[in-house]
Design an enzyme around this catalytic site. Sequence first.
Site: not given
Length: 275
Positions: A137, A86-87, A231, A141
């Site tokens: 995503h 993620d991210d 991540h 964020h």
Amino acid sequence: LPLRVYLLSFFIGLVGVALFSVLLVRCLRVLRTGSRFAKICYVSFLLLFVALAYSLCYILFPCFDLSGTVLCRGSHSGKVIALTFDDGPNEPYTSQILDILKQAKVPATFFLVGKNIERYPALVQRMIREGHTVGNHSLDHASLIFMNRREILNEIEGWEKAMQGIALPLPKLFRAPHGWKTPWLVSILKEKGYSLIGWSRGVWDSDLPGVEVLQQRLTQKISNGEIILLHDGCDSRAGVDRSQTVAVLPETIRFYRQQGFQFTTLPHLLASSPP
Ligand SMILES: [Zn+2]
């Protein structure tokens, strides 16, 4: 989110259960002996308490969902698991992760942040070229739980705009920032044709707990169909340290393979799941 936040939520949950028990005992007593007014007050208060607790759990815990809308794991039947990151993209860590995955021939799924896509479009092209899957995503964020419909749509569609010209069509996978969801977010995702994705194993690599601790969290009691959350970035910021995630990856892949597991992307993992 840091592990301590989840531990604190767990503690608050325990206090909530204790309060609920006291309230329930008191309510049962009032129902036997109390006045009509007291009965109505106690039952209403009890129902309100249950509704509040349910709502909080639904919002904060990614896989707390009695309707089965959130997809948190694949089928139990095959020794197949999915790595998700993620991210990102976030350099130099995303490139390092891609190098490791390429060398080990492991496909993965990356839940990208729109602002980071704009920063590193070539990396996203590399992901797709090398057989990985990417998912939405959000644009930057931000937490979606206090947003109205227009703002949520901006986050979803802003991400799609950032992806334009890179590779389309893409699987419609969405992972909410922090995993926090609301019924109106779920309904907007449904309208837009997205599947809402959670995870079965989070190891809080974003807390940088040390490679050994991470290794332990990643390898304890692994089971079929797991969706593992890691991540490669942090929110929409650039250059955040993800060296521990990079460092733990080769040994983790080796370990899973030794246990007989195969790696796949989320669409494949979920396609083999029972409805
Ligand atoms: Zn995230």
